[in-house]
Design an enzyme around this catalytic site. Structure first.
Site, PDB file in Angstrom:
ATOM      1  N   ASP A  10       0.852  -1.191   0.000  1.00 32.83           N
ATOM      2  CA  ASP A  10       0.000   0.000   0.000  1.00 32.83           C
ATOM      3  C   ASP A  10       0.889   1.243   0.000  1.00 32.83           C
ATOM      4  O   ASP A  10       1.730   1.410   0.895  1.00 32.83           O
ATOM      5  CB  ASP A  10      -0.863  -0.054   1.268  1.00 32.83           C
ATOM      6  N   ASN A  24      -6.978  12.879 -10.570  1.00 33.11           N
ATOM      7  CA  ASN A  24      -7.680  13.446 -11.729  1.00 33.11           C
ATOM      8  C   ASN A  24      -7.474  14.963 -11.675  1.00 33.11           C
ATOM      9  O   ASN A  24      -6.953  15.501 -10.693  1.00 33.11           O
ATOM     10  CB  ASN A  24      -9.159  13.057 -11.738  1.00 33.11           C
ATOM     11  N   GLY A  32      -9.647   4.271  -6.446  1.00 37.94           N
ATOM     12  CA  GLY A  32      -8.329   3.658  -6.564  1.00 37.94           C
ATOM     13  C   GLY A  32      -7.318   4.214  -5.572  1.00 37.94           C
ATOM     14  O   GLY A  32      -7.645   4.501  -4.407  1.00 37.94           O
ATOM     15  N   ASP A  34      -5.969   7.067  -5.514  1.00 41.45           N
ATOM     16  CA  ASP A  34      -6.342   8.439  -5.143  1.00 41.45           C
ATOM     17  C   ASP A  34      -7.252   8.416  -3.894  1.00 41.45           C
ATOM     18  O   ASP A  34      -7.036   9.183  -2.938  1.00 41.45           O
ATOM     19  CB  ASP A  34      -7.072   9.064  -6.347  1.00 41.45           C
ATOM     20  N   SER A 119      -2.174   5.244 -14.186  1.00 43.81           N
ATOM     21  CA  SER A 119      -3.090   4.996 -15.321  1.00 43.81           C
ATOM     22  C   SER A 119      -3.476   3.531 -15.527  1.00 43.81           C
ATOM     23  O   SER A 119      -4.264   3.243 -16.434  1.00 43.81           O
ATOM     24  CB  SER A 119      -2.535   5.541 -16.649  1.00 43.81           C
ATOM     25  N   GLY A 121      -5.152   1.445 -13.634  1.00 44.75           N
ATOM     26  CA  GLY A 121      -6.386   0.985 -12.993  1.00 44.75           C
ATOM     27  C   GLY A 121      -7.586   1.522 -13.747  1.00 44.75           C
ATOM     28  O   GLY A 121      -7.879   1.097 -14.875  1.00 44.75           O
ATOM     29  N   ILE A 122      -8.238   2.488 -13.149  1.00 48.39           N
ATOM     30  CA  ILE A 122      -9.458   3.072 -13.721  1.00 48.39           C
ATOM     31  C   ILE A 122      -9.180   3.650 -15.119  1.00 48.39           C
ATOM     32  O   ILE A 122     -10.045   3.605 -15.998  1.00 48.39           O
ATOM     33  CB  ILE A 122     -10.004   4.134 -12.744  1.00 48.39           C
TER      34      ILE A 122
END
Ligand code: AR6
Length: 168
Positions: A10, A24, A32, A34, A119, A121-122
């Site tokens: 983590d 973002n 995620g 963030d 970038s 992940g989501i």
């Protein structure tokens, strides 16, 4: 001399001077990594993000780390590309994220920085291509950062990043 290492775990629990957030453009938080970083840093992180937003894709901006555990002192927020097939400049934008994060880390005087797999992940960037870009860009960017930690959140990412680090 900069050492690049791969660690599984983590990012909010690392013993580095700075951690990178895959954010973002609003810098207000999200899902995620963030979400995990905002949760651990507390609500002042979103206030500080709002004060310096927006952050363009490929750019990076720093805030304090607030409630994140020491020695983490800085959060470097960067906004990666959303994958749209690879011919819309996504690789260049991703490389720019890694470069800009190191520039900001140098401005802050950070000697160690942990990066998530920006970038992947989501934002759906293929992890193998992202790993190659991350490592090639970090290796070719001049920096005073002495230790760069690439975070793998799961065992598959750990294998992929370790293999990418061993080649090229
Ligand atoms: N520590 C380390 N890595 C993590 C952690 C963690 N605690 N949590 C997730 N990851 P993502 P993106 C990994 O989706 O693709 C947000 O909503 C995860 O497994 O966090 O850049 C933002 O606000 C993956 O490998 O970031 C943006 O809108 C990597 O971190 C958008 O998502 C990145 O996955 C950014 O999407």
């Amino acid at each position: 001399m900069t050492v690049i290492e791969v660690v599984q775990g983590d990012i909010t629990r690392q013993d580095t001077d700075a951690i990178v957030n895959a954010a973002n453009e609003s810098l207000l938080g999200g899902g995620g990594v963030d979400g995990a970083i905002h949760w651990a840093a507390g609500p002042r992180l979103a206030e500080a993000g709002a004060a310096i937003a927006p952050c363009a894709r490929g750019d990076a901006k720093a805030t304090p780390s607030f409630d994140l555990p020491p020695p983490i002192r800085h959060v470097i927020h960067t906004v990666g590309p959303t994958w749209k097939g690879g011919d819309r400049g996504e690789p260049d934008t991703l490389a720019s994220c890694y470069r800009r994060c190191l520039e900001v880390a140098d401005e802050l005087g950070a000697r160690s920085v942990a990066f998530p797999a920006i970038s992947t992940g989501i934002f759906a960037f293929p992890p193998d291509r992202a790993a190659r870009i991350a490592i090639d860009t970090l290796r070719s960017t001049r920096t005073s950062v002495e230790r760069i930690r690439l975070m793998a959140f799961d065992a598959d990412s750990f294998r992929l990043l370790t293999a990418a680090l061993a080649t090229g």
